[in-house]
Design an enzyme around this catalytic site. Sequence first.
Site, PDB file in Angstrom:
ATOM      1  N   GLU A   1     -12.322  -1.822   5.493  1.00 13.65           N
ATOM      2  CA  GLU A   1     -10.972  -2.219   5.864  1.00 13.65           C
ATOM      3  C   GLU A   1     -10.834  -2.341   7.367  1.00 13.65           C
ATOM      4  O   GLU A   1     -10.234  -3.273   7.879  1.00 13.65           O
ATOM      5  CB  GLU A   1      -9.959  -1.175   5.360  1.00 13.65           C
ATOM      6  CG  GLU A   1      -9.788  -1.181   3.858  1.00 13.65           C
ATOM      7  CD  GLU A   1      -9.108   0.096   3.365  1.00 13.65           C
ATOM      8  OE1 GLU A   1      -8.530   0.827   4.176  1.00 13.65           O
ATOM      9  OE2 GLU A   1      -9.185   0.347   2.161  1.00 13.65           O
TER      10      GLU A   1
ATOM     11  N   ASN B   1      -4.937   5.034  16.330  1.00 11.12           N
ATOM     12  CA  ASN B   1      -6.101   4.952  17.214  1.00 11.12           C
ATOM     13  C   ASN B   1      -6.550   6.330  17.691  1.00 11.12           C
ATOM     14  O   ASN B   1      -7.712   6.514  18.046  1.00 11.12           O
ATOM     15  CB  ASN B   1      -5.793   4.009  18.386  1.00 11.12           C
ATOM     16  CG  ASN B   1      -5.783   2.559  17.920  1.00 11.12           C
ATOM     17  OD1 ASN B   1      -5.683   2.290  16.720  1.00 11.12           O
ATOM     18  ND2 ASN B   1      -5.908   1.628  18.848  1.00 11.12           N
ATOM     19  N   GLU B   2      -5.633   7.298  17.652  1.00 11.85           N
ATOM     20  CA  GLU B   2      -6.041   8.682  17.970  1.00 11.85           C
ATOM     21  C   GLU B   2      -6.944   9.228  16.860  1.00 11.85           C
ATOM     22  O   GLU B   2      -7.954   9.889  17.142  1.00 11.85           O
ATOM     23  CB  GLU B   2      -4.801   9.575  18.140  1.00 11.85           C
ATOM     24  CG  GLU B   2      -4.018   9.325  19.427  1.00 11.85           C
ATOM     25  CD  GLU B   2      -3.298   7.984  19.457  1.00 11.85           C
ATOM     26  OE1 GLU B   2      -2.909   7.476  18.384  1.00 11.85           O
ATOM     27  OE2 GLU B   2      -3.120   7.426  20.561  1.00 11.85           O
TER      28      GLU B   2
ATOM     29  N   GLN C   1       0.826  -1.205   0.000  1.00 11.18           N
ATOM     30  CA  GLN C   1       0.000   0.000   0.000  1.00 11.18           C
ATOM     31  C   GLN C   1       0.863   1.260   0.000  1.00 11.18           C
ATOM     32  O   GLN C   1       1.700   1.428   0.880  1.00 11.18           O
ATOM     33  CB  GLN C   1      -0.884   0.007   1.249  1.00 11.18           C
ATOM     34  CG  GLN C   1      -1.774   1.221   1.378  1.00 11.18           C
ATOM     35  CD  GLN C   1      -2.445   1.267   2.748  1.00 11.18           C
ATOM     36  OE1 GLN C   1      -1.816   1.518   3.765  1.00 11.18           O
ATOM     37  NE2 GLN C   1      -3.741   1.006   2.775  1.00 11.18           N
ATOM     38  N   GLY C   2       0.683   2.136  -0.972  1.00 14.86           N
ATOM     39  CA  GLY C   2       1.446   3.375  -1.045  1.00 14.86           C
ATOM     40  C   GLY C   2       0.622   4.579  -0.644  1.00 14.86           C
ATOM     41  O   GLY C   2       0.221   5.367  -1.510  1.00 14.86           O
ATOM     42  N   TYR C   3       0.347   4.704   0.632  1.00 12.40           N
ATOM     43  CA  TYR C   3      -0.395   5.869   1.124  1.00 12.40           C
ATOM     44  C   TYR C   3       0.565   6.859   1.809  1.00 12.40           C
ATOM     45  O   TYR C   3       0.702   7.987   1.388  1.00 12.40           O
ATOM     46  CB  TYR C   3      -1.475   5.450   2.135  1.00 12.40           C
ATOM     47  CG  TYR C   3      -2.722   4.793   1.563  1.00 12.40           C
ATOM     48  CD1 TYR C   3      -2.850   4.470   0.217  1.00 12.40           C
ATOM     49  CD2 TYR C   3      -3.796   4.485   2.399  1.00 12.40           C
ATOM     50  CE1 TYR C   3      -3.996   3.861  -0.275  1.00 12.40           C
ATOM     51  CE2 TYR C   3      -4.957   3.886   1.915  1.00 12.40           C
ATOM     52  CZ  TYR C   3      -5.049   3.571   0.578  1.00 12.40           C
ATOM     53  OH  TYR C   3      -6.190   2.976   0.111  1.00 12.40           O
ATOM     54  N   SER C   4       1.227   6.403   2.898  1.00 12.98           N
ATOM     55  CA  SER C   4       2.014   7.317   3.736  1.00 12.98           C
ATOM     56  C   SER C   4       3.222   7.870   3.001  1.00 12.98           C
ATOM     57  O   SER C   4       3.809   7.206   2.151  1.00 12.98           O
ATOM     58  CB  SER C   4       2.506   6.587   4.989  1.00 12.98           C
ATOM     59  OG  SER C   4       1.426   6.268   5.821  1.00 12.98           O
TER      60      SER C   4
END
Lengths: 339, 384
Positions: free
Chosen positions: B241, B364-365, B123-126
């Site tokens: 997801e 989770n924040e 996955q190339g998100y960040s």
Amino acid sequence: MIAPTPEQVLMRDSLIQLLGDGVSRMRGADGGPPDRAVWVDICEAGWPGLLLPEASGGWGGTAIDMVMVLEGAAATLAPEPLIAALATAPLLAACGTEPAHALLANMLAGQTVVLPAEMAISPLAPDGGFVLFDAPWADVAVIGAGQGDGFRLVALSSAEMEDAPLRRTIDGGAQRILSLAAGAGRLLAEGPKAAQAFYATRDLLRLGAAASLVGLVARAFALTVEYLGMRSQFGQPIGAFQALQHRAASMHVAHAAAWALVCEAALAVGGDKERVACAMAKAKASATARGVLKDCVQMHGAIGFSDEYVLAPLFRRAVTLASAFGTPEACLAELGCEG
Amino acid sequence: MLRIETEAEQAFRREVRDWYEAELPEDLRDLTFRPEPAQALGWYRRLSQKGWIAPHWPKAFGGMGASPVEQVILMEEAARIGAPELPTQGLNQIGPILQRFGTPEQQARHLPAILNGDVIWCQGYSEPGSGSDLASLRTRGRVEGDEIVITGHKIWTTWGHHADWIYALVRTNEELPRRQGITFILVDLKLPGITRRPIRTLADECEFCEVFFDAVRVPRANVVGILDGGWNIVTALLDEERIQLGAPSHALRALERVRRMARALGPVLGASGRLRLAEAETEVAALTAAFLQTPTEAEQGRTPDASSLKILSTETTQRVLDIAQELAGAAAPLKSPASVGGTVIDFSELFLQSRRLSIYGGTNEIQRGLIADRVLKLPKGKRP
């Protein structure tokens, strides 16, 4: 999350209407004999027979029906001993003896209040004792003791309980710690089959208490979310502050987990994992109630500490119920032994 | 799972247990780490041949269309025998995205390859400057005729150095508001201009990597959905997801460690240790219950509370592994698993790895912020 069926919603709402505002009746209690008017209405409507088979004069309801109804009714804060009655009726029906049968008939008619007393740890009875919650209500206390062939289920009359001191609990009720002298009480049933019925009722008590605790959490949390949106400080609603938002989200997750476990435990009733599931549900619901209710008080600030606001009786009821019908610590300890 | 199982469910559980016992190679049991593709793909393909690799996919796309109960049975039995964790980016992320947004050609090309284990996805998100604030991403995709030319830098790409393909978010329009200029695109990692550098983790393994794009030319047919419409695809699928991120598989695996440790300790476990074990069992039972009950909610037309499930799942796993550390006593910091009385016990690895659970898939924040906003409808804070 399992949602109630339309039938369960109807049942729950009719019970809530019957119970009305329980807080006034709760505050009226001073440890003396309670006013039985609402209890008689509850019995006349047939509620103690919820879990009894239709052949025995009951409604043939399931454990899921019970948790849906009790979760909804908890927020009324009605002081009537509903959880105990729902769970005890099947025990009396299962005894198959004349004294138990007579007791059940009187109980369903609203004439006799029969409450179970459970072995529990208390510093007031270091040698062991049977704790009877809602003691002022009890005309008869049911106690199970011994194991296997030596198991005995006995009924103590109110006269036989009088010697045990009545101690007020913070929710407006009171408890006694009963002891069982040899030969005391009236024998209702004995032997392994009676023991099995007794433990099944103990499971239902735990499950019913767990459902009620989740209902108390739901009510207190809803009040808190409402308050966060309403109360302004520093020029904005306090619910806009991230510190409070994240705590509220954690409380929401804790409530959802506890309610999911209670519903799951209800689906386990009658199966191999019933005992484990009900102990888990009670432990989890108790711990969640203790945790979330404290945060609800904190997030309300000073009004949360005031007896004039409904959070106070919700908090006191939750703390009391967390310790009734199996403390979370005792439930977990049991699991550890079996696991 | 606490609920009473139907006869069919019991039969399925027996079938799964027997099959795992017969088929799972000894050297893949009780691993504390996710085995690399070379080691795990044989098992992946074996599960695929059996038809059990994609329990949650619809049958129309080659999945099992399994009920939540069947899914949990598979997870419980996998945890019981110590089956390895397999690559999930294809099964849980891009697979469902293509099922919903892909063209028939994209579906036909990529879905069977995911099921068969022929293609590993990442996955190339960040990006270095874009984590929780994903919409600030800066990797550029310039449209040139039938191609998109990608230049930029992705990071924290789980298994990026083992993957064959990456699905990525790239900025194709600088003029539009930042969420509207992003495109979702599929990229073959063998294309010229791509460099990868593995990154070692807290758990001392190469779990993720950096991916550099230097004028990588990708066919425009690899765009999923429409150009500049990528953000909608990501948000539309986040909930689904997170439900998979909310599955109890990790927690069950962690619980199995605690059970084994408790058995190995025997009477030394003591009263407080037994309470800890009971607490771990209870927490995992609650998570499993929440997972089992989630689809019921969706079926009844209410929004599944996926953020809650993600928090519950990841924090339950972490809590169970905290308990494992407590029970481990002096063995808590031991690096490698050890065999005690015929059972393999992991002391620290899963605990270290579990730090990532509350970070990935939206921290989770971020999830708590979403709950405050979307579920509790609390007033908006001063956020962008």
